[in-house]
Design an enzyme around this catalytic site. Structure first.
Site, PDB file in Angstrom:
ATOM      1  N   ILE A  53     -12.392 -45.938  29.694  1.00 52.85           N
ATOM      2  CA  ILE A  53     -11.706 -46.300  30.943  1.00 52.85           C
ATOM      3  C   ILE A  53     -12.761 -46.672  31.981  1.00 52.85           C
ATOM      4  CG2 ILE A  53     -10.071 -45.528  32.719  1.00 52.85           C
ATOM      5  CD1 ILE A  53      -8.916 -45.618  29.785  1.00 52.85           C
ATOM      6  N   ALA A  65     -15.495 -30.742  21.773  1.00 54.71           N
ATOM      7  CA  ALA A  65     -14.867 -29.449  21.450  1.00 54.71           C
ATOM      8  C   ALA A  65     -13.832 -29.095  22.518  1.00 54.71           C
ATOM      9  CB  ALA A  65     -15.935 -28.359  21.347  1.00 54.71           C
ATOM     10  N   LYS A 108     -12.152 -31.164  24.432  1.00 54.03           N
ATOM     11  CA  LYS A 108     -11.016 -32.091  24.387  1.00 54.03           C
ATOM     12  C   LYS A 108     -10.154 -31.885  23.136  1.00 54.03           C
ATOM     13  CE  LYS A 108     -11.748 -34.061  28.328  1.00 54.03           C
ATOM     14  NZ  LYS A 108     -10.781 -33.894  29.419  1.00 54.03           N
ATOM     15  N   SER A 124     -12.618 -30.084  43.687  1.00 56.54           N
ATOM     16  CA  SER A 124     -13.422 -28.853  43.799  1.00 56.54           C
ATOM     17  C   SER A 124     -14.464 -28.959  44.894  1.00 56.54           C
ATOM     18  CB  SER A 124     -14.059 -28.484  42.456  1.00 56.54           C
ATOM     19  OG  SER A 124     -15.057 -29.396  42.101  1.00 56.54           O
ATOM     20  N   SER A 135      -9.592 -36.519  43.327  1.00 52.36           N
ATOM     21  CA  SER A 135     -10.333 -37.118  44.444  1.00 52.36           C
ATOM     22  C   SER A 135     -10.916 -38.476  44.074  1.00 52.36           C
ATOM     23  CB  SER A 135     -11.436 -36.171  44.923  1.00 52.36           C
ATOM     24  OG  SER A 135     -12.280 -35.798  43.852  1.00 52.36           O
ATOM     25  N   ARG A 136     -10.996 -38.769  42.780  1.00 52.78           N
ATOM     26  CA  ARG A 136     -11.474 -40.098  42.341  1.00 52.78           C
ATOM     27  C   ARG A 136     -11.020 -40.343  40.894  1.00 52.78           C
ATOM     28  NH1 ARG A 136     -16.030 -36.817  42.268  1.00 52.78           N
ATOM     29  NH2 ARG A 136     -16.639 -36.330  40.126  1.00 52.78           N
ATOM     30  N   SER A 139      -9.102 -36.745  25.284  1.00 54.21           N
ATOM     31  CA  SER A 139      -9.962 -37.932  25.142  1.00 54.21           C
ATOM     32  C   SER A 139      -9.974 -38.326  23.668  1.00 54.21           C
ATOM     33  CB  SER A 139     -11.389 -37.592  25.577  1.00 54.21           C
ATOM     34  OG  SER A 139     -12.293 -38.585  25.131  1.00 54.21           O
ATOM     35  N   TYR A 161     -18.238 -31.544  24.976  1.00 50.48           N
ATOM     36  CA  TYR A 161     -17.094 -32.290  25.529  1.00 50.48           C
ATOM     37  C   TYR A 161     -16.015 -32.493  24.452  1.00 50.48           C
ATOM     38  CZ  TYR A 161     -14.695 -36.153  27.973  1.00 50.48           C
ATOM     39  OH  TYR A 161     -13.768 -36.965  28.582  1.00 50.48           O
TER      40      TYR A 161
END
Ligand code: NAP
Length: 247
Positions: free
Chosen positions: A188, A157, A159, A37, A14-15, A142, A155
């Site tokens: 990004i 863990a 990735k 979601s 959605s974005r 990432s 985060y």
């Protein structure tokens, strides 16, 4: 038209990066089923926008962290689109904090949405891939999953877990011509980073060998390689899309 008539599923489009992938893929001739979601309005808007390319495009409300949702999604997409060629597991969240302040819920939520979702979706779509003896799975990890990052233990863990999962599936399903690769984006620039202080963003850019933040198109183009037949002999890999940040 690198993806002419390929059927692609993207979670969380959605974005941000997911939306960028959907745009590039639709332009390259793919039929795109994508999920969100809760962001209904932007998802419906993207669905309408992408129809200009003349391919089949549809947004599905589906929680990637929910096993049953993913099974139902796979059935709905099979009925609506037919056999899927490419699955991109992109949906992800952050709940950053130092370990000292990180709650159990912060840890569990990030692992569930970022990592368990990859299991849920891969399991739901593997049946179709096995039947047709082809498929490309692309998981968005990432550089934080490669290097670690203070304040992002949950985060990082999740990735890093995605990378282990990606390689295991490549080994497990390679004999059936099903490929599994991961992309590890660096910094990004999205709507999310637009909210950061410009001086902080400039500091990030200065530390990157290519001297700029990445764009969603940079990540989408790497996905395009893994989704298309150009990468037909590439599996089990992690491609860093980070402007040389980790070099
Ligand atoms: P974003 O702008 O926050 O977008 C996340 C997308 O995921 C949204 O469309 C969101 O839709 C969806 N989503 C969240 N939870 C979901 C769930 N449970 N089920 C289905 N969809 C869900 O994030 P982004 O920056 O584009 O990041 C996309 C991916 O790239 C993530 O996996 C992220 O970890 C990774 N990444 C990003 C960067 C970066 O610099 N931006 C760097 C490295 C890696 P709803 O609003 O509807 O939930």
């Amino acid at each position: 038209m690198l993806l002419k008539d390929k059927i692609v599923v993207i979670t969380g489009a959605s974005r941000g990066i997911g939306k960028g992938i959907a745009e590039v893929f639709a332009r390259e001739g793919a039929h795109v089923a994508f999920t969100y979601s809760s962001s209904e309005a932007p998802a419906k808007q993207l669905e309408t926008e992408l129809k200009k390319y003349g391919n089949k495009i549809k947004a599905f409300k589906s929680d990637a962290s929910n096993f049953t949702d993913c099974e139902q999604l796979a059935e709905a997409i099979a009925q609506d689109f037919g056999q899927v060629d490419v699955l991109i597991n992109n949906a992800g969240i952050t709940k950053d904090n130092l370990l000292m302040r990180m709650t159990e819920a912060d840890f569990d939520d990030v692992i569930r949405v970022n990592l368990k979702s990859v299991f849920n979706m891969t399991k739901a779509f593997q049946r179709g891939f096995l039947k047709q003896r082809s498929g490309s799975i692309i998981n968005i990890s990432s550089i934080v999953g490669v290097k670690g990052n203070a304040g992002q233990a949950n985060y990082a863990a999740s990735k890093a877990g995605i990378i282990g999962f990606t390689k295991s599936i490549a080994l497990e399903l390679g004999s059936r011509n099903i490929r599994s690769n991961a992309i590890a984006p660096g910094f990004i620039e999205t709507e999310m980073t637009d909210r950061l202080d410009e001086a902080v963003v400039q500091q990030w850019r200065d530390g990157i060998p290519l001297k700029r933040g990445g764009t969603v198109e940079d990540v989408a183009n790497a996905c395009l390689f893994f989704a298309s037949d150009l990468s037909s002999y590439v599996t089990g890999q992690v491609l860093l899309v980070d402007g040389g940040m980790l070099t």
